[in-house]
Design an enzyme around this catalytic site. Structure first.
Site, short mmCIF file in Angstrom:
data_model
loop_
_atom_site.label_atom_id
_atom_site.label_comp_id
_atom_site.label_asym_id
_atom_site.label_seq_id
_atom_site.Cartn_x
_atom_site.Cartn_y
_atom_site.Cartn_z
N ASP A 241 58.24 47.25 26.61
CA ASP A 241 58.77 47.90 25.28
C ASP A 241 57.57 49.03 25.15
O ASP A 241 57.91 50.16 24.23
CB ASP A 241 58.88 46.97 24.46
CG ASP A 241 60.28 46.32 24.33
OD1 ASP A 241 60.98 46.67 25.13
OD2 ASP A 241 60.36 45.31 23.69
N VAL A 242 56.31 48.59 25.53
CA VAL A 242 55.35 49.64 24.98
C VAL A 242 55.52 51.05 25.63
O VAL A 242 55.14 52.07 25.13
CB VAL A 242 53.79 48.99 25.41
CG1 VAL A 242 52.97 50.22 25.23
CG2 VAL A 242 53.69 47.75 24.87
N HIS A 243 56.11 50.87 26.72
CA HIS A 243 56.54 52.16 27.56
C HIS A 243 57.90 52.60 27.10
O HIS A 243 58.03 53.98 26.90
CB HIS A 243 56.38 52.10 29.19
CG HIS A 243 55.03 51.32 29.65
ND1 HIS A 243 54.03 52.36 29.98
CD2 HIS A 243 54.57 50.27 29.66
CE1 HIS A 243 52.95 51.65 30.48
NE2 HIS A 243 53.26 50.40 30.17
N LYS B 204 56.73 40.33 30.18
CA LYS B 204 57.06 41.79 31.09
C LYS B 204 58.26 42.55 29.95
O LYS B 204 57.87 43.45 30.16
CB LYS B 204 58.14 41.23 32.22
CG LYS B 204 58.59 42.16 33.05
CD LYS B 204 59.22 41.61 34.23
CE LYS B 204 59.89 42.73 35.06
NZ LYS B 204 60.90 42.40 35.90
N ASP C 35 49.62 56.64 42.72
CA ASP C 35 48.36 55.62 42.46
C ASP C 35 49.35 54.11 43.04
O ASP C 35 48.63 53.19 43.04
CB ASP C 35 47.96 55.57 41.14
CG ASP C 35 49.06 55.02 40.26
OD1 ASP C 35 49.03 53.98 39.69
OD2 ASP C 35 50.00 55.96 39.92
N ASP D 2 50.62 60.01 36.15
CA ASP D 2 49.68 58.64 35.54
C ASP D 2 48.87 58.25 36.57
O ASP D 2 49.23 57.81 37.74
CB ASP D 2 50.58 57.63 34.84
CG ASP D 2 51.32 58.27 33.82
OD1 ASP D 2 50.72 58.73 32.82
OD2 ASP D 2 52.73 58.12 33.85
N ILE E 149 55.40 44.26 27.38
CA ILE E 149 55.06 45.31 28.26
C ILE E 149 55.98 46.59 28.28
O ILE E 149 55.68 47.68 28.06
CB ILE E 149 54.10 44.88 29.39
CG1 ILE E 149 53.04 43.75 28.95
CG2 ILE E 149 53.76 46.04 30.16
CD1 ILE E 149 51.85 44.32 28.49
N ASP F 292 52.12 62.24 41.45
CA ASP F 292 52.59 61.83 40.42
C ASP F 292 51.86 62.33 39.10
O ASP F 292 50.79 62.87 39.47
CB ASP F 292 52.29 60.35 40.79
CG ASP F 292 52.65 59.23 39.56
OD1 ASP F 292 53.75 59.60 38.89
OD2 ASP F 292 51.98 58.09 39.41
#
Length: 498
Positions: free
Chosen positions: A204-206, A199, A337, A52, A202, A50
């Site tokens: 939207d940030v991504h 939710k 992770d 991140d 959060i 992965d």
């Protein structure tokens, strides 16, 4: 009888304390790779990763950034009160693996047997009294049907959401802060709406790329360089291992991060690179085909007949990946992770070997190696054994003594919890039981470690063996038991003989 019990107590404490120097010598190296299942690197031909928190590690500044942006989205787009701007991200307030009761707006830690750890239930930023928790749940047990689904999500009919992602730390913080604001200002609100709005903010940030652009603009501030990712990848490459990358992040973000961490030639190390994979759907949904992407983000329309080195692919699915590569079974080791989204399906359905990257591990091991922790745990174990064996004396005077010991034990357990995190304790234990997180880790990860750099301590012929921990009905005497363990048994026998 009372005098005799206290003499046994004092003698046990004295002899237990004598063990501390011996036990302290057996400290754990934080850079160790730990095994849940026997696995030899000699058998591994293909390594997958992965991105991140596996290849790239982030500073706490990123959590603050995510929190601030999502908080502002709540205010600007969801019309939440302006007063929320008073709240800032609180480092070390929460730990990963916690459960959130969506309908009751409670954040808590649950153990492997679905029992709530009292003292770790929070409404907003404040703990909920134990009596109130017991009244709300008719005890401390959370029934299976109320727990989150396989991937830790709260779906229809479920009231619990489990936060397993490191990126979920700012989400938990924001949930607690917004709940705190509404309660503090006596605002009547629907907890389910609050959970969904946080939710969405959060997300939207991504999804809107806000986080990606911020990190790309200030790599030094957000990416923690020093986990020796480059050295690990080079070691694997020089040994002739195949390597691939499957990440949910977009290519531009991954490319700039890997150039910063590894160098411009990072793609030469990987045989296959897949971005925007949409895990865990990638591992289960057979419908999405692979699509080739250029360095400039242009999508190709051609059908993919082969996954080629040097090219970038997005979406796709694991079944097509297996068909095109032939990389099957236990010769593949994949690191991630997120225990559910990265590892669970691979080990349960496809027989790949799995490695969990748990950054919190290094900090917790360092705490466990301290004299304070060793002292507390050694006496806690000794006192627990004393209570177990002396509870048979049922006369009132003896029971009064045992009750004092029980109170001391409870105080020590709380003290031990606070050493790790004053609100929620250790990521891996709820007092003596494994946490729900810890049980999932032991089931879905063959090996686990604090970072990929731990692999540098081993050669590619190394076999990882899980420690043979005795079952409850088995004798504790195993060859690997330390001299401290044998000495502890001798002390206990000598106490019993008096």
């Amino acid at each position: 009888m009372t005098n005799w019990l206290w003499s046994i107590y004092n003698e046990t404490k004295k002899q237990t304390e004598a063990l501390i120097p011996v036990i302290s010598k057996n400290s754990v190296n934080p850079n160790t790779v730990f095994a849940n299942n026997e696995m030899s690197l000699h058998d591994i031909e293909i390594y997958g990763f992965d991105y991140d928190y596996t290849l790239a590690f982030y500073s706490r500044h990123l959590h603050t950034l995510i929190f601030n942006i999502a908080r502002d989205i709540l205010i600007q787009e969801h019309r939440y009160p302006e007063g929320l701007r008073e709240y800032e991200y609180i480092p070390n307030f929460v730990v990963r693996g916690l459960h959130y009761d969506v309908q009751k707006a409670l954040l808590m830690k649950i153990d492997a047997f679905h029992y709530i750890q009292l003292g770790t239930v929070y409404r907003g930023l404040h703990p909920v009294p134990d009596k109130e928790v017991i009244a709300m749940y008719d005890g401390c047990h959370v029934p299976l049907e109320n727990m989150s689904d396989f991937y830790g999500k709260s779906s229809h009919g479920h009231t619990m959401k489990q936060f397993m992602d490191i990126f979920s730390l700012p989400e938990m913080n924001l949930l607690c802060c917004v709940n705190d604001y509404f309660m503090k200002h006596n605002i009547d609100y629907e907890p389910v709406h609050l959970y969904k709005d946080v939710k969405a903010a959060i997300g939207d940030v991504h999804v809107k790329g806000i986080m990606y652009r911020a990190v790309e603009a200030d790599m030094e501030n957000y990416i923690s360089y020093g986990e020796q990712t480059h050295a690990v990848l080079n070691k694997l490459y020089e040994d002739g291992k195949k390597m691939f990358l499957i990440t949910n992040s977009p290519f531009d973000f991954v490319d700039r991060g890997m150039i910063y961490i590894v160098g411009k030639d990072w793609r030469d190390l990987f045989d296959i690179v897949i971005v925007q994979a949409d895990k865990p759907g990638f591992f289960n949904d057979r419908r999405k085909p692979f699509r080739r992407v250029t360095d400039k983000g242009v999508l190709h329309w051609d059908r993919i007949h082969k996954l080629e080195k040097g090219k970038i692919y997005k979406q796709g699915n694991l079944y097509e990946f297996l068909r095109l590569t032939g990389w099957r079974g236990s010769k593949v080791l994949y690191f991630g992770d997120h225990i559910y989204s990265d590892l669970a399906d691979l080990t349960l359905k496809h027989g790949w070997r799995t490695g969990a990257i748990i950054p919190e591990l290094r900090k917790e091991i360092k705490i466990m190696n301290t004299e304070q922790y060793v002292h507390l745990m050694t006496w806690l174990q000794g006192l627990t054994g004393l209570i177990e064996h002396m509870q048979v004396h049922r006369d009132p005077a003896s029971q009064a003594v045992v009750q004092e010991w029980i109170k001391e034990r409870e105080a020590m357990r709380s003290q031990t919890k606070d050493i790790f995190n004053s609100q929620f304790g250790s990521l891996f234990r709820t007092y003596h039981n494994p946490t729900y997180f810890s049980r999932r880790l032991s089931r879905f990860a063959d090996i686990y470690m604090a970072s990929l750099s731990c692999l540098l301590n081993y050669d590619f012929q190394h076999t990882f063996f899980p420690r043979r921990t005795p079952l409850q009905h088995e004798s504790p005497f195993w060859p690997e038991q330390t001299s401290a363990g044998r000495e502890s048994k001798r002390v206990w026998l000598s106490v019993q003989s008096e």
